[in-house]
Design a protein around this motif. Sequence first.
Motif, mmCIF file in Angstrom:
data_model
loop_
_atom_site.group_PDB
_atom_site.id
_atom_site.type_symbol
_atom_site.label_atom_id
_atom_site.label_comp_id
_atom_site.label_asym_id
_atom_site.label_seq_id
_atom_site.Cartn_x
_atom_site.Cartn_y
_atom_site.Cartn_z
ATOM 1 N N ALA A 163 4.895 -7.861 1.031
ATOM 2 C CA ALA A 163 5.779 -8.291 1.918
ATOM 3 C C ALA A 163 7.009 -7.390 2.290
ATOM 4 C CB ALA A 163 6.313 -9.685 1.363
ATOM 5 N N VAL A 164 6.499 -6.182 1.451
ATOM 6 C CA VAL A 164 8.338 -5.442 1.995
ATOM 7 C C VAL A 164 7.542 -4.004 3.090
ATOM 8 C CG1 VAL A 164 9.515 -3.430 1.194
ATOM 9 C CG2 VAL A 164 9.768 -5.554 -0.673
ATOM 10 N N ILE A 165 6.248 -3.534 2.089
ATOM 11 C CA ILE A 165 5.590 -2.746 2.354
ATOM 12 C C ILE A 165 4.602 -2.987 3.988
ATOM 13 C CG2 ILE A 165 4.430 -1.105 2.625
ATOM 14 C CD1 ILE A 165 4.771 -0.279 -0.007
ATOM 15 N N LEU A 166 3.860 -4.322 4.140
ATOM 16 C CA LEU A 166 3.077 -4.150 5.641
ATOM 17 C C LEU A 166 3.964 -4.074 7.084
ATOM 18 C CD1 LEU A 166 0.304 -6.548 4.239
ATOM 19 C CD2 LEU A 166 0.238 -4.398 4.858
ATOM 20 N N PRO A 167 4.718 -5.042 6.805
ATOM 21 C CA PRO A 167 6.201 -5.290 8.261
ATOM 22 C C PRO A 167 6.341 -4.205 8.500
ATOM 23 C CG PRO A 167 6.583 -6.849 6.602
ATOM 24 C CD PRO A 167 5.911 -6.222 5.788
ATOM 25 N N THR A 168 6.456 -3.044 8.137
ATOM 26 C CA THR A 168 7.326 -1.622 8.408
ATOM 27 C C THR A 168 6.462 -0.281 8.782
ATOM 28 O OG1 THR A 168 8.173 -1.590 5.712
ATOM 29 C CG2 THR A 168 9.559 -3.279 7.580
ATOM 30 N N LEU A 169 5.914 -0.133 7.171
ATOM 31 C CA LEU A 169 4.843 0.843 7.529
ATOM 32 C C LEU A 169 3.748 0.401 7.390
ATOM 33 C CD1 LEU A 169 7.098 2.009 4.245
ATOM 34 C CD2 LEU A 169 7.646 2.797 6.694
ATOM 35 N N GLY A 170 3.089 -0.812 7.309
ATOM 36 C CA GLY A 170 1.725 -0.810 7.781
ATOM 37 C C GLY A 170 0.742 -0.897 6.062
ATOM 38 N N TRP A 171 -0.499 -1.289 6.327
ATOM 39 C CA TRP A 171 -1.654 -1.212 5.790
ATOM 40 C C TRP A 171 -2.047 0.122 4.392
ATOM 41 C CZ3 TRP A 171 -6.560 0.955 5.214
ATOM 42 C CH2 TRP A 171 -7.020 0.748 6.551
ATOM 43 N N HIS A 172 -1.767 1.233 5.502
ATOM 44 C CA HIS A 172 -2.246 2.252 5.369
ATOM 45 C C HIS A 172 -1.041 2.993 3.992
ATOM 46 C CE1 HIS A 172 -5.353 3.758 7.932
ATOM 47 N NE2 HIS A 172 -4.198 2.803 8.776
ATOM 48 N N ALA A 173 -0.059 2.947 3.750
ATOM 49 C CA ALA A 173 1.471 3.080 3.457
ATOM 50 C C ALA A 173 0.885 1.851 1.838
ATOM 51 C CB ALA A 173 2.018 2.811 3.598
ATOM 52 N N LEU A 174 0.497 0.411 2.181
ATOM 53 C CA LEU A 174 0.354 -0.254 0.637
ATOM 54 C C LEU A 174 -0.638 0.327 -0.175
ATOM 55 C CD1 LEU A 174 1.470 -3.002 -0.566
ATOM 56 C CD2 LEU A 174 -0.788 -3.732 0.158
ATOM 57 N N PHE A 175 -1.705 1.065 0.226
ATOM 58 C CA PHE A 175 -2.367 1.651 -0.598
ATOM 59 C C PHE A 175 -1.853 3.128 -1.220
ATOM 60 C CE2 PHE A 175 -5.522 -1.326 1.830
ATOM 61 C CZ PHE A 175 -5.919 -1.837 0.511
ATOM 62 N N PHE A 176 -1.110 3.907 -0.062
ATOM 63 C CA PHE A 176 -0.515 4.594 -1.855
ATOM 64 C C PHE A 176 -0.573 4.405 -2.703
ATOM 65 C CE2 PHE A 176 0.096 6.746 2.792
ATOM 66 C CZ PHE A 176 -0.737 8.896 2.739
ATOM 67 N N LEU A 177 0.262 3.682 -2.764
ATOM 68 C CA LEU A 177 0.585 2.800 -4.028
ATOM 69 C C LEU A 177 -0.107 2.769 -5.307
ATOM 70 C CD1 LEU A 177 3.120 0.555 -3.165
ATOM 71 C CD2 LEU A 177 3.914 2.138 -3.870
ATOM 72 N N GLY A 178 -1.255 3.642 -4.807
ATOM 73 C CA GLY A 178 -2.130 3.467 -5.656
ATOM 74 C C GLY A 178 -2.686 4.744 -7.166
ATOM 75 N N LEU A 179 -1.175 5.381 -6.225
ATOM 76 C CA LEU A 179 -1.330 6.787 -7.059
ATOM 77 C C LEU A 179 -0.764 6.238 -8.300
ATOM 78 C CD1 LEU A 179 0.474 9.541 -4.352
ATOM 79 C CD2 LEU A 179 -2.091 9.233 -5.541
ATOM 80 N N ILE A 180 0.235 5.706 -8.424
ATOM 81 C CA ILE A 180 0.649 4.822 -9.455
ATOM 82 C C ILE A 180 -0.128 4.724 -11.010
ATOM 83 C CG2 ILE A 180 1.932 2.507 -11.090
ATOM 84 C CD1 ILE A 180 3.086 2.105 -7.789
ATOM 85 N N PRO A 181 -1.418 4.883 -11.371
ATOM 86 C CA PRO A 181 -1.976 4.445 -12.261
ATOM 87 C C PRO A 181 -2.285 5.583 -12.939
ATOM 88 C CG PRO A 181 -2.257 2.822 -10.831
ATOM 89 C CD PRO A 181 -1.613 3.582 -9.666
ATOM 90 N N VAL A 182 -2.395 6.497 -12.006
ATOM 91 C CA VAL A 182 -2.327 8.175 -12.280
ATOM 92 C C VAL A 182 -1.623 8.672 -13.708
ATOM 93 C CG1 VAL A 182 -2.998 10.660 -11.168
ATOM 94 C CG2 VAL A 182 -3.785 9.356 -9.979
ATOM 95 N N ALA A 183 -0.047 8.063 -13.776
ATOM 96 C CA ALA A 183 0.227 8.192 -14.525
ATOM 97 C C ALA A 183 0.480 7.294 -15.596
ATOM 98 C CB ALA A 183 1.861 8.427 -14.016
ATOM 99 N N LEU A 184 -0.515 6.238 -15.573
ATOM 100 C CA LEU A 184 -0.915 5.919 -16.900
ATOM 101 C C LEU A 184 -1.557 6.135 -17.833
ATOM 102 C CD1 LEU A 184 -0.502 3.161 -18.407
ATOM 103 C CD2 LEU A 184 -2.387 2.269 -16.706
ATOM 104 N N THR A 185 -2.805 7.213 -16.925
ATOM 105 C CA THR A 185 -3.628 7.702 -17.492
ATOM 106 C C THR A 185 -3.391 8.628 -18.499
ATOM 107 O OG1 THR A 185 -4.177 9.646 -15.737
ATOM 108 C CG2 THR A 185 -5.151 7.443 -15.397
ATOM 109 N N VAL A 186 -1.881 9.243 -18.258
ATOM 110 C CA VAL A 186 -1.345 10.297 -18.659
ATOM 111 C C VAL A 186 -0.813 10.290 -19.996
ATOM 112 C CG1 VAL A 186 -0.038 12.444 -18.436
ATOM 113 C CG2 VAL A 186 -1.108 12.148 -16.448
ATOM 114 N N ILE A 187 -0.332 8.505 -19.897
ATOM 115 C CA ILE A 187 0.644 7.865 -20.674
ATOM 116 C C ILE A 187 -0.999 8.089 -21.893
ATOM 117 C CG2 ILE A 187 1.621 6.052 -21.360
ATOM 118 C CD1 ILE A 187 2.881 6.166 -19.470
#
Length: 408
Positions: A163-187
């Motif tokens: 709801a926050v990202i799609l109207p302003t930055l578009g769908w490409h930006a939404l999938f950049f959040l896929g980087l978050i789980p990378v930190a989980l692998t380290v943990i």
Amino acid sequence: MNQAPVASAIHTDSQQKWTIASTSAGFALENMDVMFLSFALSSIITELHLSAGQAGMISSVTNLGMLAGGLLFGLLGDRYGRVKIFSYTVFIFAIATTAMAFANSIGWIYLFRFLTGIGAGGEYGVGIALISERFAANKIGRMTSVAAIGGQIGAALAAVLAAVILPTLGWHALFFLGLIPVALTVIIRRHVHETPAFLKAKRSANTQSVNLLVLFNSPRRAYQTVGLMLMSVVQIAGYFGLMNWLPSIMQKQAHVSVSGSAMWMIATIAGMVMGMFVFGNVLDNIGPRWAFGIFLIGAAISVYIFTLAKTTATILPAGALIGFFSNGMFGGYGAVISELYPVTIRSTANNVIVNVGRAIGGFSSVAIGLLMEHFTLPIVMGSLAGLYIFSFIVMLTIPALVKRGVTA
């Protein structure tokens, strides 16, 4: 003299916390990725000028990836360890999700969604095996349900972010959040250790010989495996069918607004969370046959009752009731499968059974769409209720579900 046992107990308690936190977070991030696609799909269709068939294939390709990943990483988890393989699966779906941000054609989307499915499909069984081997038998139902609740939190988080990202930055930006789980692998690799149950099994058995045929190596086990697959198909079919079609049904038949259908979604997810919590406690206290029996019959009744709801005041509680019974059971499958199969094939069993359910049950939205074209809503919902009754009958015929602690 008493220091070693105390230290061991503290270490075990710490590992339990890290295990449930990491698996819940993993399932949350996986579900967040799945919902990202749902929210972004209309924008993707518009930008890339996709046909309905091309768009529909995206989910199918993802489900096929889940099945492939489930088969591959289930076996690897049983051979080489839960923690290492779990972290690999999280990393794969994280990178594949992020890659979606650079997709500029349907071909690339199919590739990245297939890879995302491989990681997500592999994650489930390995994570469930990790939980089941870290907690006492009378707590596994609750703990796997807590992990499943993590998935629903991920869905809610995806809705907020979209709801926050799609109207302003578009769908490409939404999938950049896929980087978050990378930190989980380290943990995960830093704080979560391999389970003593797996290490013991690895020392006493040849884990290199694990293969899919072990799930069918006797008539009793083969019937058990197929029966649980059928139950999983119904579980997934009900979830996708209800979540994909009911909001549209409400808008067209009950004249509920888009905002009203969004409220229904929130009510349904809240019902799912409560259902998972209750189901886990029922499973641990009175066993799988009663737990699944109550919830499968409840799902059949609540699905049909929904056809009687005509106003927002009745639709919201009806949606919560459907969510409570239909998806409250999801965490229980991992608990039951983990108990019915030995440690040496536990992640394989979980991944194969549940991902077969995903691959087949995922087509329910297509089937319901076809039924909606030719039949009335009561007949369509009655058919879905019939699936839950079918699952109930199958459950009654699986001998090992009669009492806890019996393996085939």
